[in-house]
Design a protein around this motif. Structure first.
Motif, PDB file in Angstrom:
ATOM      1  N   GLU A   1       1.911   1.632  -3.458  1.00 34.08           N
ATOM      2  CA  GLU A   1       0.786   2.134  -4.258  1.00 34.08           C
ATOM      3  C   GLU A   1       0.730   3.659  -4.196  1.00 34.08           C
ATOM      4  O   GLU A   1       0.515   4.338  -5.209  1.00 34.08           O
ATOM      5  CB  GLU A   1      -0.520   1.532  -3.756  1.00 34.08           C
ATOM      6  CG  GLU A   1      -1.757   2.013  -4.502  1.00 34.08           C
ATOM      7  CD  GLU A   1      -3.055   1.524  -3.876  1.00 34.08           C
ATOM      8  OE1 GLU A   1      -4.103   2.161  -4.111  1.00 34.08           O
ATOM      9  OE2 GLU A   1      -3.022   0.500  -3.154  1.00 34.08           O
TER      10      GLU A   1
ATOM     11  N   ASN B   1      -6.876  -1.987   7.914  1.00 33.10           N
ATOM     12  CA  ASN B   1      -7.097  -2.369   6.526  1.00 33.10           C
ATOM     13  C   ASN B   1      -8.591  -2.596   6.290  1.00 33.10           C
ATOM     14  O   ASN B   1      -9.403  -2.501   7.215  1.00 33.10           O
ATOM     15  CB  ASN B   1      -6.265  -3.594   6.139  1.00 33.10           C
ATOM     16  CG  ASN B   1      -6.569  -4.826   6.978  1.00 33.10           C
ATOM     17  OD1 ASN B   1      -7.694  -5.048   7.418  1.00 33.10           O
ATOM     18  ND2 ASN B   1      -5.549  -5.641   7.211  1.00 33.10           N
TER      19      ASN B   1
ATOM     20  N   TRP C   1      -6.070   0.400   2.460  1.00 29.84           N
ATOM     21  CA  TRP C   1      -5.449  -0.824   1.937  1.00 29.84           C
ATOM     22  C   TRP C   1      -6.314  -2.021   2.271  1.00 29.84           C
ATOM     23  O   TRP C   1      -7.084  -2.007   3.229  1.00 29.84           O
ATOM     24  CB  TRP C   1      -4.023  -0.975   2.476  1.00 29.84           C
ATOM     25  CG  TRP C   1      -3.884  -1.055   3.962  1.00 29.84           C
ATOM     26  CD1 TRP C   1      -4.253  -0.111   4.882  1.00 29.84           C
ATOM     27  CD2 TRP C   1      -3.311  -2.121   4.716  1.00 29.84           C
ATOM     28  NE1 TRP C   1      -3.935  -0.539   6.155  1.00 29.84           N
ATOM     29  CE2 TRP C   1      -3.359  -1.759   6.088  1.00 29.84           C
ATOM     30  CE3 TRP C   1      -2.735  -3.349   4.365  1.00 29.84           C
ATOM     31  CZ2 TRP C   1      -2.875  -2.592   7.095  1.00 29.84           C
ATOM     32  CZ3 TRP C   1      -2.258  -4.170   5.380  1.00 29.84           C
ATOM     33  CH2 TRP C   1      -2.322  -3.786   6.716  1.00 29.84           C
TER      34      TRP C   1
ATOM     35  N   VAL D   1      -1.087   4.379   2.029  1.00 28.58           N
ATOM     36  CA  VAL D   1      -1.073   4.995   0.701  1.00 28.58           C
ATOM     37  C   VAL D   1      -0.709   6.468   0.818  1.00 28.58           C
ATOM     38  O   VAL D   1       0.154   6.979   0.075  1.00 28.58           O
ATOM     39  CB  VAL D   1      -2.437   4.821   0.000  1.00 28.58           C
ATOM     40  CG1 VAL D   1      -2.451   5.585  -1.328  1.00 28.58           C
ATOM     41  CG2 VAL D   1      -2.725   3.340  -0.253  1.00 28.58           C
TER      42      VAL D   1
ATOM     43  N   ALA E   1       0.823  -1.205   0.000  1.00 26.08           N
ATOM     44  CA  ALA E   1       0.000   0.000   0.000  1.00 26.08           C
ATOM     45  C   ALA E   1       0.862   1.262   0.000  1.00 26.08           C
ATOM     46  O   ALA E   1       0.525   2.254  -0.649  1.00 26.08           O
ATOM     47  CB  ALA E   1      -0.941   0.001   1.198  1.00 26.08           C
TER      48      ALA E   1
END
Length: 328
Positions: free
Chosen positions: A43, A255, A326, A276, A40
């Motif tokens: 990402e 998450n 995530w 993220v 994540a």
């Protein structure tokens, strides 16, 4: 002569555009590229890189191994291919010398999730040349989690608690564990009956929890620093025939799997984290630094999201559109 002067003037005019168009190469050294939280972060790094247009990013798998990650830094410095590194460290102390060498070689360095250096509570640079740290003091989050367990245990005597931690060889997990012990230890009605190491893996946590339940089937709460641990613990608890809703479960990372489990009333809470956004902040800081701009030495990861520090079913019910950063 005039032609030469015109060419020189044109080159000077175009120089900033040429520099802007030049590709920037940034390495992300994950503590483990197989880990969902690290994925994540990457990402977020990729997302921010795409917005700049001329930024290339590449992930490197630290395999949850301090020696592997140390060697990666050395190899990347020797290769001279990257302008910057973003590191989620396995060994926050041991990797410091390698990153100092990277900075000395002109490579910009950022840390994510944890600070680099001996003091995990100090977010300011402890390594010469480190540009920024995108993290928060792990003991603060651990204290908040432990206090939630204290509140749950208030009317239970004894209140039997199982702790699931990542790996006690990690300095940051040791700090979290010590914080758990300190907070819970201040309440005589709370008994820590067992500790298991989940290594941020549902499978490893499942095995650890199965072993714990063989002699501690009457537990009241499970306190963990990671949602991945609760994913395995939940299976073990259900397989043992225990009532999941009677056991207080709190994880960390928030998450989407945890979010759904809390909404469903299967888990009770999770410490919110924003991987993220963390990756985006680190990448943007590296680009700003490479462009000669001032960059904050510390970006507080705990303030990057919109949720409270501890997310509960009550808050999720009030915010039905919330989604985690995530999957898990």
């Amino acid at each position: 002569m005039k032609t030469t002067l015109k060419l020189a003037a044109l080159a000077a005019t175009l120089a900033p555009f040429a520099a802007q168009a030049q590709d920037i190469n940034i390495a992300y050294l994950a503590s483990s590229s197989q880990n969902g939280f690290n994925q994540a972060i990457y990402e977020g790094i990729q997302k921010a890189a795409a917005e700049h247009g001329n930024v290339n990013v590449e992930i490197f798998d630290g395999e949850f191994s301090a020696p592997v990650q140390f060697t990666q830094v050395e190899d990347l410095v020797a290769g001279g291919r990257f302008d910057a590194m973003i590191v989620t460290p396995n060994d926050t102390v041991g990797i410091a010398t390698a990153l100092e060498d990277a900075s000395a070689a002109g490579i910009k360095v950022a840390a994510t999730l944890f600070p680099i250096g001996p003091d995990l509570k100090n977010m300011e640079p402890q390594v010469e040349g480190l540009v920024t740290t995108v993290a928060s003091d792990p003991s603060i989050g651990a204290e908040r989690q432990a206090n939630e367990v204290v509140a749950f245990c208030e009317d239970k005597d004894p209140c039997k608690v199982v702790i699931l931690i990542g790996q006690l060889i990690y300095p940051f997990d040791n700090l979290r564990y010590e914080t758990f012990q300190k907070v819970l230890g201040e309440h005589p009605n709370i008994e820590i009956v067992a500790t298991g190491e989940g290594n941020y893996s549902p499978e490893t946590s499942l095995t650890a929890m199965q072993d714990i339940l063989q002699s501690n089937a009457d537990l009241d709460a499970v306190l963990s620093n990671a949602d991945q641990h609760l994913m395995g613990a939940e299976i073990a608890i259900v397989d043992a025939g225990l009532d999941l809703e009677e056991i207080y479960l709190i994880g960390g990372g928030l998450n989407q799997i945890a979010t759904d489990a809390i909404r469903a009333g299967q888990w009770d809470a999770s410490l919110a984290q924003f991987p993220v956004s963390m990756g985006e902040a680190a990448l943007n800081a590296m680009i700003s630094s490479l462009n000669g701009e001032d960059v904050p030495t510390w970006i507080d990861e705990s303030k990057l999201g919109a949720s409270p520090a501890i997310v509960t079913k009550e808050w999720l019910d009030e915010n039905p559109d919330f989604t985690a950063e995530w999957q898990g």
